[in-house]
Design a protein around this motif. Structure first.
Motif, PDB file in Angstrom:
ATOM      1  N   GLY A 164     -33.561  14.987 -28.107  1.00 40.35           N
ATOM      2  CA  GLY A 164     -34.727  14.965 -28.979  1.00 40.35           C
ATOM      3  C   GLY A 164     -34.836  13.633 -29.678  1.00 40.35           C
ATOM      4  O   GLY A 164     -33.849  12.894 -29.824  1.00 40.35           O
ATOM      5  N   SER A 165     -36.058  13.318 -30.136  1.00 38.62           N
ATOM      6  CA  SER A 165     -36.304  12.038 -30.777  1.00 38.62           C
ATOM      7  C   SER A 165     -37.209  12.236 -31.980  1.00 38.62           C
ATOM      8  O   SER A 165     -38.177  13.002 -31.922  1.00 38.62           O
ATOM      9  N   GLY A 173     -35.561  15.009 -32.743  1.00 38.73           N
ATOM     10  CA  GLY A 173     -34.177  14.581 -32.946  1.00 38.73           C
ATOM     11  C   GLY A 173     -33.495  15.407 -34.009  1.00 38.73           C
ATOM     12  O   GLY A 173     -32.279  15.627 -33.961  1.00 38.73           O
ATOM     13  N   GLY A 174     -34.256  15.868 -34.995  1.00 35.80           N
ATOM     14  CA  GLY A 174     -33.733  16.831 -35.959  1.00 35.80           C
ATOM     15  C   GLY A 174     -33.588  18.212 -35.358  1.00 35.80           C
ATOM     16  O   GLY A 174     -32.586  18.905 -35.576  1.00 35.80           O
ATOM     17  N   VAL A 198     -25.497  17.099 -26.810  1.00 32.39           N
ATOM     18  CA  VAL A 198     -26.738  16.847 -27.539  1.00 32.39           C
ATOM     19  C   VAL A 198     -26.870  15.359 -27.816  1.00 32.39           C
ATOM     20  O   VAL A 198     -25.890  14.688 -28.160  1.00 32.39           O
ATOM     21  N   VAL A 199     -28.102  14.840 -27.639  1.00 30.05           N
ATOM     22  CA  VAL A 199     -28.442  13.464 -28.001  1.00 30.05           C
ATOM     23  C   VAL A 199     -29.603  13.521 -28.984  1.00 30.05           C
ATOM     24  O   VAL A 199     -30.657  14.083 -28.684  1.00 30.05           O
ATOM     25  N   SER A 200     -29.387  12.918 -30.156  1.00 26.91           N
ATOM     26  CA  SER A 200     -30.375  12.908 -31.233  1.00 26.91           C
ATOM     27  C   SER A 200     -30.767  11.463 -31.512  1.00 26.91           C
ATOM     28  O   SER A 200     -29.978  10.696 -32.058  1.00 26.91           O
ATOM     29  N   TYR A 235     -37.845  21.142 -44.479  1.00 24.81           N
ATOM     30  CA  TYR A 235     -36.992  21.232 -43.283  1.00 24.81           C
ATOM     31  C   TYR A 235     -35.770  20.336 -43.442  1.00 24.81           C
ATOM     32  O   TYR A 235     -35.892  19.131 -43.674  1.00 24.81           O
ATOM     33  N   GLU A 236     -34.566  20.922 -43.287  1.00 26.68           N
ATOM     34  CA  GLU A 236     -33.322  20.202 -43.558  1.00 26.68           C
ATOM     35  C   GLU A 236     -32.311  20.335 -42.401  1.00 26.68           C
ATOM     36  O   GLU A 236     -31.313  21.044 -42.505  1.00 26.68           O
ATOM     37  N   PRO A 237     -32.543  19.640 -41.289  1.00 31.47           N
ATOM     38  CA  PRO A 237     -31.565  19.688 -40.191  1.00 31.47           C
ATOM     39  C   PRO A 237     -30.159  19.266 -40.609  1.00 31.47           C
ATOM     40  O   PRO A 237     -29.171  19.726 -40.017  1.00 31.47           O
ATOM     41  N   VAL A 238     -30.029  18.410 -41.623  1.00 36.18           N
ATOM     42  CA  VAL A 238     -28.716  17.921 -42.041  1.00 36.18           C
ATOM     43  C   VAL A 238     -27.773  19.063 -42.389  1.00 36.18           C
ATOM     44  O   VAL A 238     -26.546  18.946 -42.215  1.00 36.18           O
ATOM     45  N   ALA A 239     -28.300  20.180 -42.844  1.00 35.88           N
ATOM     46  CA  ALA A 239     -27.453  21.310 -43.227  1.00 35.88           C
ATOM     47  C   ALA A 239     -26.677  21.870 -42.036  1.00 35.88           C
ATOM     48  O   ALA A 239     -25.640  22.527 -42.225  1.00 35.88           O
TER      49      ALA A 239
END
Length: 299
Positions: free
Chosen positions: A110-111, A115-116, A131-133, A224-228
């Motif tokens: 994802g990009s 990417g998130g 996975v590639v972010s 939205y918080e992908p970091v979590a």
């Protein structure tokens, strides 16, 4: 290069895209599932990445996000990050039904916004084996505050609240441009490089792209918080590719988020800004991604 059109059901919404068959590989082969970022459609260079992967013996399954491009979904031009996360999982399920695909060797790429998404998908779906972010959005809250002047934020909140009331009264969702030539004008992605890349890529490659999203798409980004999810990706191998001078999804946010991931992981900083990964820096972004998938899926 063998490419065919595909479509699959995402719990009532038909998503459409392309399947690239791995060159020189015995079936079933490892497969990379791919979708684009904020408002972008698959013609905006996803074909270039898929061709690179397929030429190296990896299948690539590329699709347009719901409500965009060739895919169905209403309301059009609405970006719900959690619906897009679930659609990655639907795409993984669909990929596993194809005779060319080894369902035990599936990776996700994802990009930017997606990417998130792939960070979340890799953390919650153990069918993902790598996975590639690339240039990821990692925190909607922090990213919004990095892009919007502090004295403008209350104005945005007032727009969100007015739109919520209008929808409650049965009106259509408000719309906002994705990009604007004036970075201080209302838009979802208010940076000069965003305007330049989207308008140029629309003209050259992607006539189906539209310069609008629903206003609540911007509100959902702020939530939205992908970091979590980063600590939970391990033991799935993670490659993160932030750009050195990224002003759209700021470099420092991505690198700080990477530190929260556990091994196995690798960080590779791309040259240039957010959008250079797709064009001038394409080789620098695509080759490490290809090699990561080959290392962790092909063996």
């Amino acid at each position: 290069m063998a490419r065919r059109d595909i479509e699959f059901d995402a719990e009532g919404v038909t998503l459409r895209g392309w399947f690239y068959s791995a060159e020189g590989a015995a079936s079933p082969a490892p497969t990379v599932v791919m979708a684009h970022g904020y408002s972008a459609v698959k013609e905006m260079y996803l074909d270039s990445y898929a061709e690179t992967f397929a030429a190296s013996g990896l299948n690539a399954l590329v699709y347009d996000n719901r409500n965009f491009g060739a895919s169905d979904g209403e309301p059009r031009q609405e970006i719900d990050p959690w619906a897009q996360v679930r659609d990655y999982r639907h795409a993984i399920t669909y990929a596993g039904t194809l005779p060319e695909v080894d369902e035990n060797r599936i990776g996700v790429w994802g990009s930017s916004y997606s990417g998130g998404h792939v960070l979340v998908v890799a953390a919650i779906d153990r069918r993902v084996k790598a996975v590639v972010s690339q240039v990821p959005l990692v925190s909607g809250h922090a990213n919004f505050r990095a892009l919007v002047r502090a004295d403008f934020i209350d104005g945005f909140r007032a727009q969100f609240d007015a739109d919520r009331l209008a929808r409650f009264e049965g009106k259509a969702p408000a719309m906002v441009p994705v990009v604007d030539k004036d970075p201080l004008a209302p838009s979802a992605l208010p940076t000069p490089d965003s305007h330049a890349w989207f308008t140029e890529t629309h003209r050259l490659r992607a006539p189906s792209w539209r310069n609008e999203v629903t206003l609540r798409s911007v509100e959902m980004l702020t939530e939205y918080e992908p970091v979590a999810y980063l600590p939970y990706i391990s033991p799935t191998p993670l490659l993160m590719l932030p750009a050195r001078n990224d002003v759209l999804t700021p470099t420092e946010l991505a690198i700080a988020a990477y530190e929260q991931a556990r091994e196995p992981k690798r960080l590779r900083i791309l040259p240039g800004g957010h959008f250079d990964a797709y064009v001038d820096g394409f080789e620098q972004s695509s080759v490490p991604a290809r090699d990561w998938f080959l290392e962790h899926l092909a063996s």
